[in-house]
Scaffold this active site. Structure first.
Site, PDB file in Angstrom:
ATOM      1  N   ARG A 203      20.980  46.621 -18.225  1.00  0.00           N
ATOM      2  CA  ARG A 203      20.649  47.915 -18.831  1.00  0.00           C
ATOM      3  C   ARG A 203      21.904  48.561 -19.425  1.00  0.00           C
ATOM      4  O   ARG A 203      21.869  49.116 -20.521  1.00  0.00           O
ATOM      5  CB  ARG A 203      20.015  48.833 -17.779  1.00  0.00           C
ATOM      6  CG  ARG A 203      18.624  48.369 -17.389  1.00  0.00           C
ATOM      7  CD  ARG A 203      17.893  49.437 -16.607  1.00  0.00           C
ATOM      8  NE  ARG A 203      18.182  49.427 -15.185  1.00  0.00           N
ATOM      9  CZ  ARG A 203      17.408  48.898 -14.249  1.00  0.00           C
ATOM     10  NH1 ARG A 203      16.277  48.282 -14.594  1.00  0.00           N
ATOM     11  NH2 ARG A 203      17.722  48.958 -12.972  1.00  0.00           N
ATOM     12  N   PHE A 219       7.336  46.705 -21.904  1.00  0.00           N
ATOM     13  CA  PHE A 219       7.222  46.415 -20.467  1.00  0.00           C
ATOM     14  C   PHE A 219       8.260  47.282 -19.736  1.00  0.00           C
ATOM     15  O   PHE A 219       9.134  46.793 -19.041  1.00  0.00           O
ATOM     16  CB  PHE A 219       7.474  44.933 -20.157  1.00  0.00           C
ATOM     17  CG  PHE A 219       6.651  43.968 -20.960  1.00  0.00           C
ATOM     18  CD1 PHE A 219       5.376  43.599 -20.541  1.00  0.00           C
ATOM     19  CD2 PHE A 219       7.142  43.428 -22.152  1.00  0.00           C
ATOM     20  CE1 PHE A 219       4.614  42.698 -21.276  1.00  0.00           C
ATOM     21  CE2 PHE A 219       6.394  42.529 -22.898  1.00  0.00           C
ATOM     22  CZ  PHE A 219       5.119  42.152 -22.461  1.00  0.00           C
ATOM     23  N   ASP A 241       3.950  50.262 -21.818  1.00  0.00           N
ATOM     24  CA  ASP A 241       3.563  49.636 -20.553  1.00  0.00           C
ATOM     25  C   ASP A 241       2.054  49.696 -20.432  1.00  0.00           C
ATOM     26  O   ASP A 241       1.414  50.591 -20.991  1.00  0.00           O
ATOM     27  CB  ASP A 241       4.228  50.326 -19.353  1.00  0.00           C
ATOM     28  CG  ASP A 241       4.349  49.389 -18.153  1.00  0.00           C
ATOM     29  OD1 ASP A 241       5.438  48.833 -17.923  1.00  0.00           O
ATOM     30  OD2 ASP A 241       3.331  49.181 -17.452  1.00  0.00           O
ATOM     31  N   SER A 242       1.496  48.741 -19.683  1.00  0.00           N
ATOM     32  CA  SER A 242       0.045  48.705 -19.544  1.00  0.00           C
ATOM     33  C   SER A 242      -0.442  49.631 -18.434  1.00  0.00           C
ATOM     34  O   SER A 242      -1.646  49.826 -18.282  1.00  0.00           O
ATOM     35  CB  SER A 242      -0.411  47.271 -19.257  1.00  0.00           C
ATOM     36  OG  SER A 242       0.259  46.782 -18.114  1.00  0.00           O
ATOM     37  N   ASN A 269      -1.674  47.046 -23.752  1.00  0.00           N
ATOM     38  CA  ASN A 269      -1.181  45.680 -23.619  1.00  0.00           C
ATOM     39  C   ASN A 269      -0.065  45.462 -24.652  1.00  0.00           C
ATOM     40  O   ASN A 269      -0.295  45.599 -25.854  1.00  0.00           O
ATOM     41  CB  ASN A 269      -2.343  44.725 -23.864  1.00  0.00           C
ATOM     42  CG  ASN A 269      -1.938  43.277 -23.655  1.00  0.00           C
ATOM     43  OD1 ASN A 269      -0.747  42.946 -23.623  1.00  0.00           O
ATOM     44  ND2 ASN A 269      -2.939  42.414 -23.520  1.00  0.00           N
ATOM     45  N   ALA A 270       1.098  45.116 -24.158  1.00  0.00           N
ATOM     46  CA  ALA A 270       2.250  44.999 -25.067  1.00  0.00           C
ATOM     47  C   ALA A 270       1.998  43.973 -26.178  1.00  0.00           C
ATOM     48  O   ALA A 270       2.481  44.146 -27.296  1.00  0.00           O
ATOM     49  CB  ALA A 270       3.499  44.630 -24.271  1.00  0.00           C
ATOM     50  N   ASP A 290      11.001  42.834 -21.469  1.00  0.00           N
ATOM     51  CA  ASP A 290      11.233  42.499 -20.062  1.00  0.00           C
ATOM     52  C   ASP A 290       9.895  42.375 -19.324  1.00  0.00           C
ATOM     53  O   ASP A 290       9.563  43.208 -18.480  1.00  0.00           O
ATOM     54  CB  ASP A 290      12.115  43.574 -19.412  1.00  0.00           C
ATOM     55  CG  ASP A 290      12.495  43.224 -17.980  1.00  0.00           C
ATOM     56  OD1 ASP A 290      12.479  42.029 -17.623  1.00  0.00           O
ATOM     57  OD2 ASP A 290      12.801  44.155 -17.208  1.00  0.00           O
ATOM     58  N   CYS A 330      11.525  36.409 -16.007  1.00  0.00           N
ATOM     59  CA  CYS A 330      11.825  36.392 -14.573  1.00  0.00           C
ATOM     60  C   CYS A 330      10.918  35.395 -13.861  1.00  0.00           C
ATOM     61  O   CYS A 330      10.672  35.503 -12.668  1.00  0.00           O
ATOM     62  CB  CYS A 330      11.712  37.791 -13.974  1.00  0.00           C
ATOM     63  SG  CYS A 330      10.095  38.535 -14.178  1.00  0.00           S
TER      64      CYS A 330
HETATM   65  N1  SAH Z   1      12.170  46.683 -17.673  1.00  0.00           N
HETATM   66  C1  SAH Z   1      11.774  47.259 -16.413  1.00  0.00           C
HETATM   67  C2  SAH Z   1      11.021  46.288 -15.531  1.00  0.00           C
HETATM   68  C3  SAH Z   1       9.764  45.722 -16.157  1.00  0.00           C
HETATM   69  S1  SAH Z   1       8.620  45.089 -14.986  1.00  0.00           S
HETATM   70  C4  SAH Z   1      13.011  47.830 -15.705  1.00  0.00           C
HETATM   71  O1  SAH Z   1      14.152  47.579 -16.128  1.00  0.00           O
HETATM   72  O2  SAH Z   1      12.830  48.533 -14.708  1.00  0.00           O
HETATM   73  C5  SAH Z   1       7.276  44.639 -15.982  1.00  0.00           C
HETATM   74  C6  SAH Z   1       6.378  45.795 -16.434  1.00  0.00           C
HETATM   75  O3  SAH Z   1       5.436  45.226 -17.327  1.00  0.00           O
HETATM   76  C7  SAH Z   1       5.578  46.492 -15.375  1.00  0.00           C
HETATM   77  O4  SAH Z   1       5.846  47.862 -15.407  1.00  0.00           O
HETATM   78  C8  SAH Z   1       4.096  46.250 -15.742  1.00  0.00           C
HETATM   79  O5  SAH Z   1       3.277  47.380 -15.544  1.00  0.00           O
HETATM   80  C9  SAH Z   1       4.200  45.925 -17.197  1.00  0.00           C
HETATM   81  N2  SAH Z   1       3.159  45.042 -17.766  1.00  0.00           N
HETATM   82  C10 SAH Z   1       2.594  43.953 -17.217  1.00  0.00           C
HETATM   83  N3  SAH Z   1       1.780  43.346 -18.099  1.00  0.00           N
HETATM   84  C11 SAH Z   1       1.825  44.081 -19.234  1.00  0.00           C
HETATM   85  C12 SAH Z   1       1.225  43.963 -20.525  1.00  0.00           C
HETATM   86  N4  SAH Z   1       0.409  42.957 -20.813  1.00  0.00           N
HETATM   87  N5  SAH Z   1       1.552  44.886 -21.460  1.00  0.00           N
HETATM   88  C13 SAH Z   1       2.375  45.899 -21.190  1.00  0.00           C
HETATM   89  N6  SAH Z   1       2.981  46.047 -19.994  1.00  0.00           N
HETATM   90  C14 SAH Z   1       2.717  45.154 -19.041  1.00  0.00           C
END
Ligand code: SAH
Length: 386
Positions: A203, A219, A241-242, A269-270, A290, A330
């Protein structure tokens, strides 16, 4: 103490520095009394290899805790946790929020401890660690007098290992500092232990590219990438975020940092949102991708790879000239080499030439042991459109 005898040849992996023993590698178990207690491990010739907690239930039945002939007790945990703390202290990784113990990589397979201010969030992932929690609590009490412990055992691991995950009710919110930012953390509510600590260093790194630029944090979870970018001078941020709960958390964090005014949050949905942004001709100077792990199993690597490729094509197309993409996986099974291959194909399909500014991995408080490849799970690339 019970004695676990390996089949001939099964000691090779252990001798090469890996602590795992599978049920299929066990020739004999003498004097077994109770699952989750430490056993002595010897090779087929009777040579001493070490000790580990044994559980006949999962196929990964034993993970070595030590290769020495020493007592596994409260004192043992004090030494291991002290060593884990010492590594982080000398590496400058001690802050308000950091991972104190990363399982195998800190010589304590099955135990994860995150520190948020005075609170240690403890996750037991094996029956052995579950049964050792009295020693763990005592050791943490010695290391951090006056601190408290929040238990947050992993439910999937608990099912596999056969114990009742202990999850303490969500505690009061703590505010922790990460670089220039402050984040609210409520252990026991939401994802992980409260923050994605594994991305802390990334970050800060990504924020160095943010000044004067528009940022997309896809995300976003608690919005930590966007907060850092805005604090470092990004002109505005769009967070995707979803989950509505997650976005509420992100908004609170943006407000706490005085950055909510320059942020837009969008739920959905991203995959769809990225496509929509592309269709609308939007461009960003920094894009962060991410996502959650797209696979947890070896047999779905291909499907996961398609998912990673798709979001990366979209992320790359959203870059303005000179823009920077920070992209991550991840998923344990997506190796850095495979991830690079996926991103290479994405760049080809997107028709965007990118320079690799840096290869990325998890923060150093999630150490990687060279002989335990499983200790590395986060891989990423920092790419610049040229
Ligand atoms: N970048 C963040 C961590 C991301 S964790 C940090 O640094 O703290 C992944 C995230 O993706 C979660 O919050 C989850 O709610 C979201 N997520 C999962 N599937 C998704 C999708 N299809 N579209 C959008 N967001 C999604």
């Amino acid at each position: 103490m019970a004695r676990l005898v390996l089949k001939r040849g099964a000691e090779q992996r252990v001798n090469a520095g890996h602590p795992w023993i599978y049920r299929t590698q066990v020739a004999d178990l003498k004097g077994f009394s109770e699952a989750g207690l430490a056993v002595e491990v010897v090779d087929a010739g009777g040579r001493y290899l070490g000790q580990g907690f044994y559980n006949p239930r999962p196929s990964l039945c034993c993970r070595l805790l030590t290769r020495r002939d020493e007592a596994i007790d409260a004192e043992f945990f004090v030494h291991r946790l002290e060593a884990a703390w010492e590594y982080r202290r000398t590496t400058g990784l001690i802050s308000d929020a950091y991972r104190l113990c990363w399982s195998e990589a800190d010589g304590l397979p099955g135990l994860v401890v995150d520190r948020y201010g005075p609170v240690s969030v403890v996750q037991c992932l094996t029956l052995g660690m579950f049964k050792a929690s009295g020693w763990i609590t005592a050791a943490l009490g010695r290391l951090f007098p006056g601190g408290s412990i929040h238990r947050l055992d992993d439910t999937t691991a608990a099912r596999l290992e056969g114990f009742d995950a202990r999850q303490d009710p969500a505690g009061p919110e703590l505010v922790v500092t990460e670089g220039n930012c402050r984040f609210g953390v409520t252990p026991g509510s939401g994802h992980k232990t409260g923050l994605y600590l594994d991305q802390a260093e990334n970050r800060v790194l990504v924020a160095r590219h943010a000044a004067g630029r528009r940022v997309l944090d896809a995300f976003c979870f608690s919005g930590a990438f966007a907060c850092h970018a805005l604090r470092s001078g990004a002109t505005e941020a769009l967070l995707l975020d979803s989950s509505a709960d997650v976005l509420a958390l992100a908004r609170r964090n943006l407000e706490m940092n005085g950055e909510a005014g320059r942020a837009l949050l969008r739920e959905g949905n991203a995959f769809d949102l990225l496509r929509g942004l592309e269709a609308a001709g939007e461009r960003f100077g920094v894009v962060v991708l991410d996502p959650p792990p797209f696979t947890r199993r070896k047999d779905s690597i291909e499907a996961a790879a398609r998912g990673y490729k798709e979001i990366n094509i979209r992320g790359l197309r959203l870059l303005e000239p000179g823009g920077v993409l920070a992209t991550f996986s991840c998923s344990h099974h997506i190796t850095p080499a495979l991830f690079e291959e996926i991103c290479r194909e994405a760049a080809g399909d997107a028709g965007v030439a990118v320079r690799v500014l840096q290869t990325l991995t998890q923060s150093r408080d999630h150490p990687v042991l060279l002989t335990i490849p499983e200790s590395r799970y986060l891989t990423g690339l920092l790419l610049e459109a040229v």
